[in-house]
Design a protein around this motif. Structure first.
Motif, PDB file in Angstrom:
ATOM      1  N   PRO A  91       0.817  -1.225   0.000  1.00  0.00           N
ATOM      2  CA  PRO A  91       0.000   0.000   0.000  1.00  0.00           C
ATOM      3  C   PRO A  91       0.850   1.275   0.000  1.00  0.00           C
ATOM      4  N   LEU A  92       1.950   1.256   0.742  1.00  0.00           N
ATOM      5  CA  LEU A  92       2.808   2.440   0.778  1.00  0.00           C
ATOM      6  C   LEU A  92       3.532   2.640  -0.554  1.00  0.00           C
ATOM      7  N   LYS A  93       3.976   1.543  -1.159  1.00  0.00           N
ATOM      8  CA  LYS A  93       4.614   1.633  -2.468  1.00  0.00           C
ATOM      9  C   LYS A  93       3.624   2.204  -3.491  1.00  0.00           C
ATOM     10  N   THR A  94       2.398   1.718  -3.458  1.00  0.00           N
ATOM     11  CA  THR A  94       1.370   2.215  -4.371  1.00  0.00           C
ATOM     12  C   THR A  94       1.132   3.703  -4.165  1.00  0.00           C
ATOM     13  N   ARG A  95       1.077   4.116  -2.918  1.00  0.00           N
ATOM     14  CA  ARG A  95       0.862   5.528  -2.580  1.00  0.00           C
ATOM     15  C   ARG A  95       1.997   6.401  -3.119  1.00  0.00           C
ATOM     16  N   ILE A  96       3.231   5.929  -2.940  1.00  0.00           N
ATOM     17  CA  ILE A  96       4.381   6.687  -3.443  1.00  0.00           C
ATOM     18  C   ILE A  96       4.322   6.790  -4.960  1.00  0.00           C
ATOM     19  N   LEU A  97       4.066   5.661  -5.615  1.00  0.00           N
ATOM     20  CA  LEU A  97       4.021   5.677  -7.081  1.00  0.00           C
ATOM     21  C   LEU A  97       2.907   6.598  -7.594  1.00  0.00           C
ATOM     22  N   GLN A  98       1.782   6.632  -6.896  1.00  0.00           N
ATOM     23  CA  GLN A  98       0.704   7.548  -7.283  1.00  0.00           C
ATOM     24  C   GLN A  98       1.154   9.000  -7.153  1.00  0.00           C
ATOM     25  N   SER A  99       1.863   9.299  -6.072  1.00  0.00           N
ATOM     26  CA  SER A  99       2.309  10.683  -5.868  1.00  0.00           C
ATOM     27  C   SER A  99       3.423  11.073  -6.837  1.00  0.00           C
ATOM     28  N   MET A 100       4.070  10.083  -7.438  1.00  0.00           N
ATOM     29  CA  MET A 100       5.155  10.344  -8.389  1.00  0.00           C
ATOM     30  C   MET A 100       4.678  10.343  -9.840  1.00  0.00           C
ATOM     31  N   ALA A 101       3.380  10.270 -10.044  1.00  0.00           N
ATOM     32  CA  ALA A 101       2.844  10.316 -11.411  1.00  0.00           C
ATOM     33  C   ALA A 101       3.154  11.681 -12.018  1.00  0.00           C
ATOM     34  N   PRO A 102       3.554  11.691 -13.278  1.00  0.00           N
ATOM     35  CA  PRO A 102       3.873  12.976 -13.907  1.00  0.00           C
ATOM     36  C   PRO A 102       2.636  13.861 -14.028  1.00  0.00           C
ATOM     37  N   SER A 103       2.876  15.148 -13.953  1.00  0.00           N
ATOM     38  CA  SER A 103       1.807  16.128 -14.077  1.00  0.00           C
ATOM     39  C   SER A 103       2.200  17.147 -15.139  1.00  0.00           C
ATOM     40  N   GLU A 104       1.213  17.694 -15.802  1.00  0.00           N
ATOM     41  CA  GLU A 104       1.493  18.715 -16.819  1.00  0.00           C
ATOM     42  C   GLU A 104       2.151  19.948 -16.208  1.00  0.00           C
ATOM     43  N   ASP A 105       1.909  20.187 -14.927  1.00  0.00           N
ATOM     44  CA  ASP A 105       2.455  21.364 -14.252  1.00  0.00           C
ATOM     45  C   ASP A 105       3.911  21.182 -13.819  1.00  0.00           C
ATOM     46  N   ASP A 106       4.429  19.954 -13.907  1.00  0.00           N
ATOM     47  CA  ASP A 106       5.797  19.680 -13.451  1.00  0.00           C
ATOM     48  C   ASP A 106       6.827  20.359 -14.338  1.00  0.00           C
ATOM     49  N   CYS A 107       7.835  20.955 -13.697  1.00  0.00           N
ATOM     50  CA  CYS A 107       8.969  21.472 -14.459  1.00  0.00           C
ATOM     51  C   CYS A 107       9.864  20.279 -14.823  1.00  0.00           C
ATOM     52  N   THR A 108      10.858  20.510 -15.627  1.00  0.00           N
ATOM     53  CA  THR A 108      11.731  19.434 -16.098  1.00  0.00           C
ATOM     54  C   THR A 108      12.409  18.716 -14.932  1.00  0.00           C
ATOM     55  N   VAL A 109      12.907  19.471 -13.966  1.00  0.00           N
ATOM     56  CA  VAL A 109      13.603  18.857 -12.827  1.00  0.00           C
ATOM     57  C   VAL A 109      12.643  17.998 -12.022  1.00  0.00           C
ATOM     58  N   THR A 110      11.454  18.505 -11.759  1.00  0.00           N
ATOM     59  CA  THR A 110      10.452  17.751 -11.002  1.00  0.00           C
ATOM     60  C   THR A 110      10.086  16.470 -11.741  1.00  0.00           C
ATOM     61  N   ARG A 111       9.884  16.581 -13.041  1.00  0.00           N
ATOM     62  CA  ARG A 111       9.558  15.415 -13.859  1.00  0.00           C
ATOM     63  C   ARG A 111      10.685  14.380 -13.787  1.00  0.00           C
ATOM     64  N   ASP A 112      11.931  14.852 -13.846  1.00  0.00           N
ATOM     65  CA  ASP A 112      13.086  13.944 -13.785  1.00  0.00           C
ATOM     66  C   ASP A 112      13.210  13.266 -12.419  1.00  0.00           C
ATOM     67  N   VAL A 113      12.979  14.024 -11.354  1.00  0.00           N
ATOM     68  CA  VAL A 113      13.059  13.449  -9.998  1.00  0.00           C
ATOM     69  C   VAL A 113      11.978  12.387  -9.821  1.00  0.00           C
TER      70      VAL A 113
END
Length: 140
Positions: A91-113
């Motif tokens: 469940p925690l892994k799933t939660r992390i992966l959900q929070s790491m989904a790319p967003s259109e608002d992400d800058c390049t660095v955020t997207r890369d991280v």
């Protein structure tokens, strides 16, 4: 004068899970004091070519801090548990992966991280035993 908490800066320590988060958080908290110190006239006399963070650098630091926040929350939660269960992993892994989904608002660095975190975490914790123990714990 700046009405900031009197805190020392925090260094990154590779063996401490949240040190990147803590370091960025403290830097952003103390940013005004750091800038004031670096641009002080007496310091400028002795040191040439002082480089300060741009507004864009600070914005990136703020965005990366937000990316790392779920990791800080989860690692803090797990480290305070007296009897952590293996069934918490999926469940925690799933939660992390959900929070790491790319967003259109992400800058390049955020997207890369986010991509680096997803790439590192995706292949982990895939053994059938983890799925079985999680299922069994959910039944109880």
């Amino acid at each position: 004068m700046l009405q900031l908490p009197s805190h020392k800066l925090i260094h990154d320590v590779p063996t401490r899970w949240n040190s990147n988060y803590d370091m960025l958080e403290r830097y952003l908290e103390q940013q005004a004091a750091i800038y004031s110190a670096l641009t002080d006239k007496t310091l400028k006399k002795n040191i040439r070519n002082i480089v300060t963070s741009s507004d864009a650098d600070v914005k990136i630091a703020e965005e990366v801090l937000q990316v790392l926040k779920p990791l800080k929350t989860i690692t803090t939660l797990l480290s305070t548990e007296t009897t952590p269960s293996v069934s918490m992993i999926l469940p925690l892994k799933t939660r992390i992966l959900q929070s790491m989904a790319p967003s259109e608002d992400d800058c390049t660095v955020t997207r890369d991280v986010k991509a680096a975190i997803r790439g590192d975490l995706n292949p982990r914790y895939t053994a059938p035993l983890i799925y079985k123990t999680t299922f069994i714990d959910l039944l109880h």
